[in-house]
Design a protein around this motif. Structure first.
Motif, mmCIF file in Angstrom:
data_model
loop_
_atom_site.group_PDB
_atom_site.id
_atom_site.type_symbol
_atom_site.label_atom_id
_atom_site.label_comp_id
_atom_site.label_asym_id
_atom_site.label_seq_id
_atom_site.Cartn_x
_atom_site.Cartn_y
_atom_site.Cartn_z
ATOM 1 N N GLY A 100 0.826 -1.202 0.000
ATOM 2 C CA GLY A 100 0.000 0.000 0.000
ATOM 3 C C GLY A 100 0.858 1.248 0.000
ATOM 4 O O GLY A 100 2.052 1.178 0.322
ATOM 5 N N ASP A 101 0.253 2.359 -0.371
ATOM 6 C CA ASP A 101 0.983 3.633 -0.388
ATOM 7 C C ASP A 101 1.473 3.974 1.012
ATOM 8 O O ASP A 101 0.854 3.578 1.995
ATOM 9 C CB ASP A 101 0.047 4.752 -0.861
ATOM 10 N N PRO A 102 2.552 4.760 1.088
ATOM 11 C CA PRO A 102 2.998 5.189 2.421
ATOM 12 C C PRO A 102 1.909 6.000 3.124
ATOM 13 O O PRO A 102 1.206 6.787 2.485
ATOM 14 C CB PRO A 102 4.210 6.077 2.116
ATOM 15 N N GLY A 103 1.725 5.770 4.387
ATOM 16 C CA GLY A 103 0.764 6.553 5.169
ATOM 17 C C GLY A 103 -0.665 6.060 5.087
ATOM 18 O O GLY A 103 -1.571 6.686 5.598
ATOM 19 N N GLY A 105 -1.840 3.225 6.353
ATOM 20 C CA GLY A 105 -2.274 2.574 7.594
ATOM 21 C C GLY A 105 -1.750 1.162 7.789
ATOM 22 O O GLY A 105 -2.329 0.391 8.547
ATOM 23 N N LYS A 106 -0.653 0.816 7.119
ATOM 24 C CA LYS A 106 -0.129 -0.552 7.221
ATOM 25 C C LYS A 106 0.424 -0.828 8.616
ATOM 26 O O LYS A 106 0.099 -1.836 9.234
ATOM 27 C CB LYS A 106 0.965 -0.776 6.162
ATOM 28 N N SER A 107 1.252 0.110 9.112
ATOM 29 C CA SER A 107 1.815 -0.103 10.454
ATOM 30 C C SER A 107 0.708 -0.105 11.494
ATOM 31 O O SER A 107 0.783 -0.835 12.492
ATOM 32 C CB SER A 107 2.814 0.996 10.791
ATOM 33 N N LYS A 273 -8.766 6.160 16.952
ATOM 34 C CA LYS A 273 -8.275 4.955 17.625
ATOM 35 C C LYS A 273 -7.853 3.901 16.614
ATOM 36 O O LYS A 273 -8.082 2.712 16.797
ATOM 37 C CB LYS A 273 -9.378 4.391 18.537
ATOM 38 N N GLY A 274 -7.293 4.362 15.506
ATOM 39 C CA GLY A 274 -6.820 3.430 14.496
ATOM 40 C C GLY A 274 -7.905 3.016 13.523
ATOM 41 O O GLY A 274 -8.887 3.725 13.340
ATOM 42 N N LEU A 275 -7.722 1.844 12.927
ATOM 43 C CA LEU A 275 -8.659 1.390 11.904
ATOM 44 C C LEU A 275 -9.835 0.670 12.538
ATOM 45 O O LEU A 275 -9.655 -0.226 13.353
ATOM 46 C CB LEU A 275 -7.935 0.442 10.951
#
Ligand code: TYD
Ligand code: MG
Length: 461
Positions: A100-103, A105-107, A273-275
């Protein structure tokens, strides 16, 4: 004997290798993607693994009847959407590439998986991008605090492999493969050969120990960093995170999956709170829809095996200049031109001195012919100021003679429309023949043969 040094050119997009440099990659046709890499060829090294292999028992041919297939063991990630995309959880010993593109939400999603699985499993999270402090900050923000979660900041893949062997974790996460480095190679981290070799080492380690491993890979259009495309054939599953960074929702899509279907998508929304999972994406995409105005129609594209409702807006205005403008966002431009030509030639709606715009709301991209009818209706609705009632949905492929052709998954699309409270569904006439709907749904289904029939079926004029 001295090692022979050979220079080769590798495409950063598709991994094509060549002895010569080309401006345009002969493999994928991209421009300026071939980069030089130095490869050392060791004399005599080729014969050694061959010998090793000869003695390995696992490489002996075996009758298929004697091969046992125990049920694959899976770890549930705590997110229903993610588990569905993975085909029912993370399989033990599998290698999953998360691109996925940087930023995007992978991390974040990795940390959220740690939050859930950290309660029962020992997890080794290796980051080559962020410091321990940054990781801790993210973890605190997401409320992740588990004793079983071990964080390491390291980029040397051999040291990582050693740690995996010593620590014996139940799950490994690598963030990201582009930062990993294999000392034996001269090229810099992120180059195709580094990325490929590092993945190979991680794969050997994780397969030999039966530890699942999730690898993050950045996708970079300009080719500066090797895209995860070259890894797709090495790993067991490839998941792509899509979505506009400006928009808050994200779609996780399986591109390849050796342990499940590739038709699945998961929808998430990025919040404080994230995804968070979105269980009802259609409702989210349709929220805030204008009611009883012209120039909008709801379509029902399939995302994998899942029907999703999307609003298509059309705007047709008098052209101020000589050349009429056509613009489309989220829908193929050429297909829109074709629809306009069909509407003009076969249905008598004249757009030649009109500017025409199409927009799919929510930043969604539609590439299915089944959305043609909704696009055509949105355009006609704007041109003639006909209101498509807000409880009407339309789908069907438009042919060049203005006919509406049947599409697949008609029953699923109608069921989804009924579930969201739509009262009428305009569908291709030929789909009615084999249509079997669940008994408990109440929705009026109108079969149409041409665009004119579809406009008449709107019943608002
Ligand atoms: P990140 O997971 O760091 O992206 P990647 O690893 O794919 O490069 O996500 C980065 C974005 O997500 C960043 O712009 C901030 C945003 N974000 C939130 O909106 N809410 C959150 O709770 C977190 C952790 C991140
Ligand atoms: Mg990251």
């Amino acid at each position: 004997m001295a090692d022979k040094i050979k220079s080769i050119y590798v495409c950063t997009e598709c991994g094509y290798e060549s002895a010569k440099w080309y401006g345009k990659c002969p493999g994928c046709g991209e421009w300026n993607t071939l980069s030089e890499e130095v490869r050392e060829v060791r004399k005599g090294s080729a014969s050694k693994p061959a010998l090793e292999r000869r003695t390995k028992p696992s490489s002996l041919p075996l009758p298929i009847t004697e091969i046992t297939t125990e049920d694959e063991e899976r770890y549930f990630t705590g997110s229903g959407e993610l588990d569905r995309v993975l085909g029912g959880g993370i399989v033990k010993g599998s290698l999953v590439l998360l691109g996925g593109d940087p930023g995007i939400g992978k991390s974040t999603i990795l940390m959220q998986i740690c939050g859930h699985l950290g309660k029962i499993l020992k997890i080794l999270y290796i980051s080559g991008e962020e410091s321990r402090r940054q990781i801790k900050l993210r973890a605190s923000r997401l409320g992740v605090n588990s004793e079983n979660l071990y964080v390491m900041t390291e980029t040397d893949v051999e040291i990582i492999a050693e740690h995996i062997q010593n620590e014996k974790p139940d799950l490994v996460m690598i963030d990201s493969i582009q930062t990993m480095n294999y000392k034996e190679l001269n090229s810099s981290p992120g180059s195709v050969s580094q990325v490929r070799e590092c993945t190979n080492i991680l794969m050997r380690t994780s397969k030999s120990m039966d530890v699942p491993c999730i690898i993050v890979g950045h996708v970079n259009k300009d080719g500066a960093i090797a895209g995860p495309k070259v890894l797709e054939h090495i790993v067991d599953a490839v998941l792509y995170f899509e979505g506009d960074k400006q928009m808050s929702y994200r779609i996780l899509r399986a591109v390849k999956n050796r342990y499940g279907s590739t038709n699945e998508i998961g929808v998430f929304i990025m919040g404080d709170k994230g995804l968070e999972e979105v269980e009802n994406p259609s409702l989210m995409l349709l929220s805030g829809r204008p009611k009883n105005v012209s120039g909008t129609c709801v379509a029902c594209p399939m995302e994998g095996s899942r029907p999703i409702l999307a609003e298509i807006q059309g705007l047709v205005t008098n052209s101020g200049f000589g050349n009429a403008r056509r613009m489309s966002a989220g829908f193929d431009y050429n297909r829109m031109s074709m629809l306009l030509a069909v509407l003009e030639k076969k249905c008598g709606y004249y757009f030649s001195s009109m500017d025409a715009y199409i927009n799919v709301t929510g930043g969604l991209k539609l590439d299915e012919p089944a959305t043609d009818l909704a696009v055509a209706l949105a355009l006609v609705s704007s041109l003639k100021d006909i209101i498509v009632p807000d409880d009407v949905l339309a789908f069907g492929e438009v042919g060049l003679t203005g006919e509406i052709r049947s599409v697949n998954h008609a029953a699923q699309r109608i069921t989804e429309a009924a579930r969201l409270g739509f009262g009428k569904c305009i569908v291709p006439y030929h789909n009615l023949r084999n249509l079997v709907l669940p008994e408990n749904i109440s929705i009026e289904v109108v079969g149409v043969k041409t665009i004119r029939d579809a406009v008449a079926a709107l019943g608002s004029h």
